[in-house]
Design a protein around this motif. Sequence first.
Motif: not given
Length: 285
Positions: A52-53, A56-60, A183
Amino acid sequence: MAWVLLALISLIWGSSFILIKKGLVLFSADEVGTLRIFMASLVLLPFGIRAIGRVPRKKLPYIFIVGFVGSYIPSMLFALAQTRVDSAITGVINSFTPIFVSLFGALFFQLQMSGRSVAGVVIGLLGCIFILLGGANFQISGINYYGFLILAATLMYGINANIIKSFLPEVKALDITALSFTLIFPICGSYLFWGTGFSDKISTDPQFLKAFGYIATLGVLGTALAMFIFNNLVKIASPVFAASCTYIIPVIAIGWGLIDGETLNIYQYLGIVIVLTGVYLANRK
């Protein structure tokens, strides 16, 4: 080592369909599909949490699609299809995955597709129809339309592969695999224990441990471990060499089916040859 890994991944994935069949003796199709992903997610959870760390969040959102559309829904479709389709036939139609990878890449992701590849797609589809018609002795009324659920699952695999290639090229393969399952872990866990009759069978059915063992093996070995092996095979050999398992998996699936008492007629064997010819043409360099 590359040949050893190729043989291992082909044996694992080729055995997936007989394990689904054995699990369906007790569990419903949605229980089999969900339990398979739940067990894989459970094994990959520690790796997913660490990933998770790093992602990048935009890839989640893309990684969630990889897990839900690329793994969860296909697992449900395969299980549902195998309530009416033999495991041997399922293993053959599964070989459409690279065909749909090429087709969707050309249609939606600006990837080039040669005339030979187009011919391979057409031949493969004709072979699939031949298999389904052959099983019904060419009586339209007797065709098993559940076979098209397997095609739908491989279609989703094709979309999934192109999403990874186009939107997640910089993310490590292990991180994609582990995080995508992490996820969807809450979704499949919630549905398994509160949306199906799985919990009621834990303590009441004497066949539970056997059926659970089949699907747990499918989830842990056939999904989590298999992806780890496949990713390593791509690294030490090449994607083309790794993809050659596509031609071995149907042979393993047919072998398990015959051992388990399944039968194929001459038309279906001919359809299998047509399908694998199409797959070869569609993916030949």
